[in-house]
Motif scaffolding. Structure first.
Motif, PDB file in Angstrom:
ATOM      1  N   VAL A  50       0.794  -1.076  -0.089  1.00 19.79           N
ATOM      2  CA  VAL A  50      -0.110   0.195  -0.053  1.00 19.79           C
ATOM      3  C   VAL A  50       0.778   1.284  -0.127  1.00 19.79           C
ATOM      4  O   VAL A  50       0.375   2.284  -0.239  1.00 19.79           O
ATOM      5  CB  VAL A  50      -0.874   0.029   1.229  1.00 19.79           C
ATOM      6  CG1 VAL A  50      -2.081  -1.113   1.051  1.00 19.79           C
ATOM      7  CG2 VAL A  50      -0.121  -0.279   2.497  1.00 19.79           C
ATOM      8  N   ASP A  51       2.210   1.165   0.101  1.00 20.87           N
ATOM      9  CA  ASP A  51       2.986   2.220   0.313  1.00 20.87           C
ATOM     10  C   ASP A  51       3.523   2.631  -1.316  1.00 20.87           C
ATOM     11  O   ASP A  51       3.807   1.980  -2.082  1.00 20.87           O
ATOM     12  CB  ASP A  51       4.121   1.880   0.957  1.00 20.87           C
ATOM     13  CG  ASP A  51       5.279   2.913   1.223  1.00 20.87           C
ATOM     14  OD1 ASP A  51       4.749   4.157   0.863  1.00 20.87           O
ATOM     15  OD2 ASP A  51       6.605   2.789   1.809  1.00 20.87           O
ATOM     16  N   ALA A  57       4.010  -4.350  -8.201  1.00 22.86           N
ATOM     17  CA  ALA A  57       4.106  -5.725  -7.672  1.00 22.86           C
ATOM     18  C   ALA A  57       4.354  -6.447  -9.158  1.00 22.86           C
ATOM     19  O   ALA A  57       3.858  -5.983 -10.085  1.00 22.86           O
ATOM     20  CB  ALA A  57       2.841  -6.296  -7.269  1.00 22.86           C
ATOM     21  N   LEU A  58       5.100  -7.697  -9.413  1.00 22.59           N
ATOM     22  CA  LEU A  58       5.347  -8.246 -10.260  1.00 22.59           C
ATOM     23  C   LEU A  58       4.182  -9.112 -10.971  1.00 22.59           C
ATOM     24  O   LEU A  58       3.153  -9.657 -10.263  1.00 22.59           O
ATOM     25  CB  LEU A  58       6.445  -9.375 -10.025  1.00 22.59           C
ATOM     26  CG  LEU A  58       7.106 -10.172 -11.248  1.00 22.59           C
ATOM     27  CD1 LEU A  58       7.895  -9.036 -11.933  1.00 22.59           C
ATOM     28  CD2 LEU A  58       8.028 -11.195 -10.457  1.00 22.59           C
ATOM     29  N   THR A  59       3.828  -8.750 -12.250  1.00 23.07           N
ATOM     30  CA  THR A  59       2.877  -9.560 -12.949  1.00 23.07           C
ATOM     31  C   THR A  59       3.196 -10.288 -13.945  1.00 23.07           C
ATOM     32  O   THR A  59       4.376 -10.121 -14.465  1.00 23.07           O
ATOM     33  CB  THR A  59       1.733  -8.618 -13.399  1.00 23.07           C
ATOM     34  OG1 THR A  59       2.177  -7.774 -14.311  1.00 23.07           O
ATOM     35  CG2 THR A  59       1.218  -7.756 -12.242  1.00 23.07           C
ATOM     36  N   PRO A  60       2.503 -11.386 -14.536  1.00 18.92           N
ATOM     37  CA  PRO A  60       3.007 -11.897 -15.861  1.00 18.92           C
ATOM     38  C   PRO A  60       3.138 -10.843 -17.048  1.00 18.92           C
ATOM     39  O   PRO A  60       4.001 -11.310 -17.919  1.00 18.92           O
ATOM     40  CB  PRO A  60       1.866 -12.876 -16.081  1.00 18.92           C
ATOM     41  CG  PRO A  60       1.139 -13.208 -14.819  1.00 18.92           C
ATOM     42  CD  PRO A  60       1.337 -11.860 -14.055  1.00 18.92           C
ATOM     43  N   ASN A  61       2.555  -9.828 -17.184  1.00 15.12           N
ATOM     44  CA  ASN A  61       2.759  -8.949 -18.011  1.00 15.12           C
ATOM     45  C   ASN A  61       4.203  -8.335 -18.206  1.00 15.12           C
ATOM     46  O   ASN A  61       4.814  -8.051 -19.142  1.00 15.12           O
ATOM     47  CB  ASN A  61       1.706  -7.616 -18.165  1.00 15.12           C
ATOM     48  CG  ASN A  61       0.577  -8.087 -18.655  1.00 15.12           C
ATOM     49  OD1 ASN A  61       0.383  -8.894 -19.557  1.00 15.12           O
ATOM     50  ND2 ASN A  61      -0.765  -7.468 -18.176  1.00 15.12           N
ATOM     51  N   HIS A  62       4.801  -8.321 -16.834  1.00  7.27           N
ATOM     52  CA  HIS A  62       6.445  -7.859 -16.764  1.00  7.27           C
ATOM     53  C   HIS A  62       6.959  -8.996 -17.598  1.00  7.27           C
ATOM     54  O   HIS A  62       7.803  -8.305 -18.256  1.00  7.27           O
ATOM     55  CB  HIS A  62       6.686  -7.870 -15.438  1.00  7.27           C
ATOM     56  CG  HIS A  62       6.276  -6.600 -14.570  1.00  7.27           C
ATOM     57  ND1 HIS A  62       5.156  -6.921 -13.844  1.00  7.27           N
ATOM     58  CD2 HIS A  62       6.762  -5.393 -14.540  1.00  7.27           C
ATOM     59  CE1 HIS A  62       4.951  -5.554 -13.336  1.00  7.27           C
ATOM     60  NE2 HIS A  62       5.899  -4.754 -13.634  1.00  7.27           N
TER      61      HIS A  62
END
Length: 87
Positions: A50-51, A57-62
């Motif tokens: 939340v900061d 955050a790491l996602t599959p799109n990365h």
């Protein structure tokens, strides 16, 4: 046993069931699958902080697009374009 991937499959099935009819043109099905793919691949794989100073955050799109893909899903729609189950 495979709760996580079963939930992803359910997300795709729900998206496909929302298409207007079973005989939709191939372009409509292609666009629906692209949007479902974007939704599934934008889910976070790591902790979401939340900061605002923490990294994204790491996602599959990365891995697929080399970015978080902050843009909206493909296509621009009007209110009349939304599918409902009442049609």
């Amino acid at each position: 046993m495979g709760r996580a991937w079963e939930r992803l499959v359910r997300s795709i099935k729900t998206t496909l069931k929302a298409t207007p009819n079973a005989r939709a043109p191939i372009e409509v099905l292609y666009m629906v699958l692209l949007e479902a793919e974007n939704i599934v691949n934008s889910r976070p794989l790591t902790h979401v902080s939340v900061d605002t100073n923490d990294p994204v955050a790491l996602t599959p799109n990365h891995f697929l697009l080399e970015s978080a893909s902050e843009q909206p899903p493909p296509g621009r729609f009007d209110h009349a374009d939304f599918c409902t189950r009442k049609q």
